[in-house]
Scaffold this motif. Structure first.
Motif, PDB file in Angstrom:
ATOM      1  N   SER A 130      -0.228  -7.531  -1.918  1.00 56.48           N
ATOM      2  CA  SER A 130      -0.777  -6.727  -3.012  1.00 56.48           C
ATOM      3  C   SER A 130       0.348  -5.938  -3.648  1.00 56.48           C
ATOM      4  O   SER A 130       0.299  -4.714  -3.733  1.00 56.48           O
ATOM      5  CB  SER A 130      -1.869  -5.790  -2.473  1.00 56.48           C
TER       6      SER A 130
ATOM      7  N   ASP B 262      10.758  -3.792   1.830  1.00 52.23           N
ATOM      8  CA  ASP B 262      11.150  -4.121   0.461  1.00 52.23           C
ATOM      9  C   ASP B 262      11.167  -5.632   0.357  1.00 52.23           C
ATOM     10  O   ASP B 262      12.068  -6.297   0.885  1.00 52.23           O
ATOM     11  CB  ASP B 262      12.499  -3.522   0.056  1.00 52.23           C
TER      12      ASP B 262
ATOM     13  N   TRP C 174       6.397   0.050   0.326  1.00 49.57           N
ATOM     14  CA  TRP C 174       7.697  -0.028  -0.352  1.00 49.57           C
ATOM     15  C   TRP C 174       8.580   1.144   0.085  1.00 49.57           C
ATOM     16  O   TRP C 174       8.117   2.304   0.058  1.00 49.57           O
ATOM     17  CB  TRP C 174       7.487  -0.013  -1.861  1.00 49.57           C
TER      18      TRP C 174
ATOM     19  N   TYR D  26       1.616  -6.945 -21.248  1.00 48.94           N
ATOM     20  CA  TYR D  26       1.914  -7.381 -19.886  1.00 48.94           C
ATOM     21  C   TYR D  26       3.193  -8.205 -19.947  1.00 48.94           C
ATOM     22  O   TYR D  26       3.186  -9.414 -19.793  1.00 48.94           O
ATOM     23  CB  TYR D  26       0.751  -8.184 -19.322  1.00 48.94           C
TER      24      TYR D  26
ATOM     25  N   SER E  84      -4.665   1.614 -11.161  1.00 46.35           N
ATOM     26  CA  SER E  84      -3.738   1.896 -10.055  1.00 46.35           C
ATOM     27  C   SER E  84      -2.490   2.561 -10.614  1.00 46.35           C
ATOM     28  O   SER E  84      -2.300   2.649 -11.827  1.00 46.35           O
ATOM     29  CB  SER E  84      -3.347   0.594  -9.377  1.00 46.35           C
TER      30      SER E  84
ATOM     31  N   ALA F  22      -0.679   0.018 -12.727  1.00 47.40           N
ATOM     32  CA  ALA F  22      -1.306  -0.249 -14.024  1.00 47.40           C
ATOM     33  C   ALA F  22      -1.096   0.927 -14.980  1.00 47.40           C
ATOM     34  O   ALA F  22      -0.828   0.734 -16.169  1.00 47.40           O
ATOM     35  CB  ALA F  22      -2.789  -0.528 -13.837  1.00 47.40           C
TER      36      ALA F  22
ATOM     37  N   THR G 148      -3.616 -11.793  -8.473  1.00 43.87           N
ATOM     38  CA  THR G 148      -2.993 -12.238  -9.711  1.00 43.87           C
ATOM     39  C   THR G 148      -3.706 -11.587 -10.890  1.00 43.87           C
ATOM     40  O   THR G 148      -4.558 -10.713 -10.715  1.00 43.87           O
ATOM     41  CB  THR G 148      -2.972 -13.781  -9.794  1.00 43.87           C
TER      42      THR G 148
ATOM     43  N   TYR H 188      -5.267  -1.871  -5.214  1.00 41.74           N
ATOM     44  CA  TYR H 188      -6.031  -2.936  -4.571  1.00 41.74           C
ATOM     45  C   TYR H 188      -5.729  -3.032  -3.074  1.00 41.74           C
ATOM     46  O   TYR H 188      -6.626  -3.333  -2.283  1.00 41.74           O
ATOM     47  CB  TYR H 188      -5.756  -4.274  -5.261  1.00 41.74           C
TER      48      TYR H 188
ATOM     49  N   ALA I  23      -7.670 -10.479 -10.382  1.00 45.86           N
ATOM     50  CA  ALA I  23      -8.387  -9.208 -10.343  1.00 45.86           C
ATOM     51  C   ALA I  23      -8.575  -8.636 -11.746  1.00 45.86           C
ATOM     52  O   ALA I  23      -7.771  -8.872 -12.644  1.00 45.86           O
ATOM     53  CB  ALA I  23      -7.611  -8.222  -9.473  1.00 45.86           C
ATOM     54  N   GLY I  24      -9.642  -7.908 -11.924  1.00 48.33           N
ATOM     55  CA  GLY I  24      -9.876  -7.201 -13.181  1.00 48.33           C
ATOM     56  C   GLY I  24      -9.001  -5.966 -13.265  1.00 48.33           C
ATOM     57  O   GLY I  24      -8.302  -5.631 -12.313  1.00 48.33           O
TER      58      GLY I  24
ATOM     59  N   VAL J  17       0.876  -1.182   0.000  1.00 46.63           N
ATOM     60  CA  VAL J  17       0.000   0.000   0.000  1.00 46.63           C
ATOM     61  C   VAL J  17       0.909   1.226   0.000  1.00 46.63           C
ATOM     62  O   VAL J  17       1.710   1.403   0.917  1.00 46.63           O
ATOM     63  CB  VAL J  17      -0.916   0.035   1.243  1.00 46.63           C
ATOM     64  N   ALA J  18       0.786   2.057  -1.034  1.00 40.98           N
ATOM     65  CA  ALA J  18       1.604   3.272  -1.055  1.00 40.98           C
ATOM     66  C   ALA J  18       0.795   4.490  -1.501  1.00 40.98           C
ATOM     67  O   ALA J  18       1.334   5.591  -1.631  1.00 40.98           O
ATOM     68  CB  ALA J  18       2.826   3.080  -1.962  1.00 40.98           C
TER      69      ALA J  18
ATOM     70  N   ALA K 279       3.647  -6.005  -6.717  1.00 41.77           N
ATOM     71  CA  ALA K 279       4.257  -6.590  -7.906  1.00 41.77           C
ATOM     72  C   ALA K 279       5.206  -5.557  -8.475  1.00 41.77           C
ATOM     73  O   ALA K 279       5.040  -4.357  -8.267  1.00 41.77           O
ATOM     74  CB  ALA K 279       3.182  -6.929  -8.944  1.00 41.77           C
ATOM     75  N   ASN K 280       6.213  -6.038  -9.172  1.00 42.19           N
ATOM     76  CA  ASN K 280       7.099  -5.123  -9.871  1.00 42.19           C
ATOM     77  C   ASN K 280       7.789  -5.877 -11.006  1.00 42.19           C
ATOM     78  O   ASN K 280       8.248  -6.997 -10.798  1.00 42.19           O
ATOM     79  CB  ASN K 280       8.143  -4.530  -8.907  1.00 42.19           C
TER      80      ASN K 280
HETATM   81  P1  NAD Z   1      -0.327  -0.520  -6.707  1.00 43.56           P
HETATM   82  O1  NAD Z   1       0.672   0.361  -7.338  1.00 43.56           O
HETATM   83  O2  NAD Z   1      -1.373   0.104  -5.837  1.00 43.56           O
HETATM   84  O3  NAD Z   1       0.348  -1.658  -5.814  1.00 43.56           O
HETATM   85  C1  NAD Z   1       1.601  -2.225  -6.065  1.00 43.56           C
HETATM   86  C2  NAD Z   1       2.448  -1.905  -4.855  1.00 43.56           C
HETATM   87  O4  NAD Z   1       3.627  -2.698  -4.863  1.00 43.56           O
HETATM   88  C3  NAD Z   1       2.897  -0.449  -4.827  1.00 43.56           C
HETATM   89  O5  NAD Z   1       2.449   0.144  -3.610  1.00 43.56           O
HETATM   90  C4  NAD Z   1       4.414  -0.557  -4.824  1.00 43.56           C
HETATM   91  O6  NAD Z   1       5.017   0.443  -4.037  1.00 43.56           O
HETATM   92  C5  NAD Z   1       4.612  -1.938  -4.229  1.00 43.56           C
HETATM   93  N1  NAD Z   1       5.919  -2.550  -4.467  1.00 43.56           N
HETATM   94  C6  NAD Z   1       6.597  -2.679  -5.641  1.00 43.56           C
HETATM   95  N2  NAD Z   1       7.757  -3.315  -5.431  1.00 43.56           N
HETATM   96  C7  NAD Z   1       7.815  -3.614  -4.100  1.00 43.56           C
HETATM   97  C8  NAD Z   1       8.766  -4.261  -3.277  1.00 43.56           C
HETATM   98  N3  NAD Z   1       9.919  -4.735  -3.768  1.00 43.56           N
HETATM   99  N4  NAD Z   1       8.501  -4.384  -1.955  1.00 43.56           N
HETATM  100  C9  NAD Z   1       7.354  -3.899  -1.425  1.00 43.56           C
HETATM  101  N5  NAD Z   1       6.408  -3.274  -2.158  1.00 43.56           N
HETATM  102  C10 NAD Z   1       6.645  -3.138  -3.487  1.00 43.56           C
HETATM  103  O7  NAD Z   1      -0.993  -1.341  -7.900  1.00 43.56           O
HETATM  104  P2  NAD Z   1      -2.094  -2.493  -7.955  1.00 43.56           P
HETATM  105  O8  NAD Z   1      -2.417  -2.582  -9.409  1.00 43.56           O
HETATM  106  O9  NAD Z   1      -3.173  -2.283  -6.992  1.00 43.56           O
HETATM  107  O10 NAD Z   1      -1.263  -3.784  -7.573  1.00 43.56           O
HETATM  108  C11 NAD Z   1      -1.555  -4.626  -6.477  1.00 43.56           C
HETATM  109  C12 NAD Z   1      -1.585  -6.077  -6.929  1.00 43.56           C
HETATM  110  O11 NAD Z   1      -2.704  -6.264  -7.780  1.00 43.56           O
HETATM  111  C13 NAD Z   1      -0.358  -6.508  -7.731  1.00 43.56           C
HETATM  112  O12 NAD Z   1      -0.018  -7.835  -7.401  1.00 43.56           O
HETATM  113  C14 NAD Z   1      -0.874  -6.450  -9.148  1.00 43.56           C
HETATM  114  O13 NAD Z   1      -0.138  -7.270 -10.029  1.00 43.56           O
HETATM  115  C15 NAD Z   1      -2.275  -6.958  -8.926  1.00 43.56           C
HETATM  116  N6  NAD Z   1      -3.236  -6.741 -10.029  1.00 43.56           N
HETATM  117  C16 NAD Z   1      -3.473  -5.499 -10.503  1.00 43.56           C
HETATM  118  C17 NAD Z   1      -4.366  -5.314 -11.566  1.00 43.56           C
HETATM  119  C18 NAD Z   1      -4.654  -3.931 -12.098  1.00 43.56           C
HETATM  120  O14 NAD Z   1      -5.252  -3.811 -13.163  1.00 43.56           O
HETATM  121  N7  NAD Z   1      -4.285  -2.876 -11.411  1.00 43.56           N
HETATM  122  C19 NAD Z   1      -5.023  -6.421 -12.124  1.00 43.56           C
HETATM  123  C20 NAD Z   1      -4.771  -7.692 -11.599  1.00 43.56           C
HETATM  124  C21 NAD Z   1      -3.867  -7.842 -10.554  1.00 43.56           C
END
Ligand code: NAD
Length: 229
Positions: A119, A72, A35, A181, A221, A224, A170, A15, A216-217, A9-10, A121-122
């Motif tokens: 929640s 991290d 992060w 992607y 974010s 994204a 996922t 999500y 997730a759809g 969460v940042a 990914a990078n």
């Molecule tokens: P988001 O940017 O809100 O969340 C991703 C978070 O990961 C960020 O806060 C970022 O700072 C953090 N992060 C990145 N590298 C890190 C590390 N090494 N250590 C700790 N934190 C780290 O974006 P989101 O889209 O809400 O992503 C949350 C999850 O949902 C992810 O797993 C993403 O793949 C998944 N997801 C997103 C979507 C979409 O369309 N947004 C769809 C399906 C799945």
């Protein structure tokens, strides 16, 4: 009440934030892992009330985040942190942000948790097609987006109350081809999904902990938008 730790969460767009709110509305105590490079701006924004509107819960109260932990999730313990990261200004200003240390700090602060949310990914090369992805970029995507969950579960399982639950996010690009992607992110999600099945078996037996992932759809974010989704 239950206590939840939500990693990733940042800001109030992703999500992780939405899941935190849903858990808070259901009465859970909220801890988040942020992060390290994003920690300063997140804490400042929280303090200055920038998120107050989106902190609103259905009953009109504001979600309280009991504590924000720098995290991290690509580093399991201090021995894994390379010198350039240690020396980095943003990292040097915080401490105890490897996965092992965060779990220890949560244990010292609160003893146990009930819910663990992954929640995050990078994928540094997410804009490259898989065909154009380097080994380094691919492994970095899997490290940040898949192994990070194994590491979190490994370190938090001992402080999770039996009957507890973990969840990750996922994306359908793991099972169908979604151009754009890239960078090994599709592979990282496939690994995350397979690991979910294996870890559900293992953590279920070891600690009566459930392991699930939600496909997730699309959501606008920060992560994204960064890849033009
Ligand atoms: P988001 O940017 O809100 O969340 C991703 C978070 O990961 C960020 O806060 C970022 O700072 C953090 N992060 C990145 N590298 C890190 C590390 N090494 N250590 C700790 N934190 C780290 O974006 P989101 O889209 O809400 O992503 C949350 C999850 O949902 C992810 O797993 C993403 O793949 C998944 N997801 C997103 C979507 C979409 O369309 N947004 C769809 C399906 C799945």
């Amino acid at each position: 009440g239950k206590r939840a730790f939500i990693a990733g969460v940042a800001d109030d767009n992703g999500y992780g934030w939405a899941i935190a709110k849903a858990l808070a509305a259901a009465g859970a105590e909220i801890l988040v892992g942020t992060w390290v490079p994003a920690l300063n701006i997140f804490e400042t924004s929280l303090r200055r009330g920038k998120f107050d509107e989106s902190r609103k819960l259905p009953d009109g109260s504001l979600m309280e985040i009991t504590k924000v932990y720098p995290l991290d999730a690509v580093f399991d313990s201090p021995e894994d942190v390379p010198d350039d990261v240690k020396a980095n200004k943003r990292y040097a200003g915080s401490s105890n942000w490897t996965v092992k240390e965060v779990a220890e700090t949560v244990k010292n602060d609160f003893g146990t948790i009930d819910i663990l949310v992954h929640s995050l990914a990078n994928g540094p090369e997410v804009k490259n097609s898989l065909l154009e992805t380097s080994r380094k970029g691919y492994l970095a995507a899997v490290s940040a987006s898949s192994y990070s969950f194994i590491s979190l579960l490994q370190h938090f399982l001992p402080i999770m109350n039996p009957g507890g639950a973990t969840i990750s996010l996922t994306y359908i690009a793991s099972e169908r081809t979604i151009p754009g992607y890239g960078g090994g992110m599709s592979s990282a999600k496939a690994a995350l999904e397979s690991d979910t099945r294996v870890l559900a078996y293992e953590a279920g037996r070891k600690g009566k902990i459930r392991v699930n992932t939600i496909s997730a759809g699309p959501l606008g974010s920060r992560a994204a938008k960064a890849i033009g989704f």
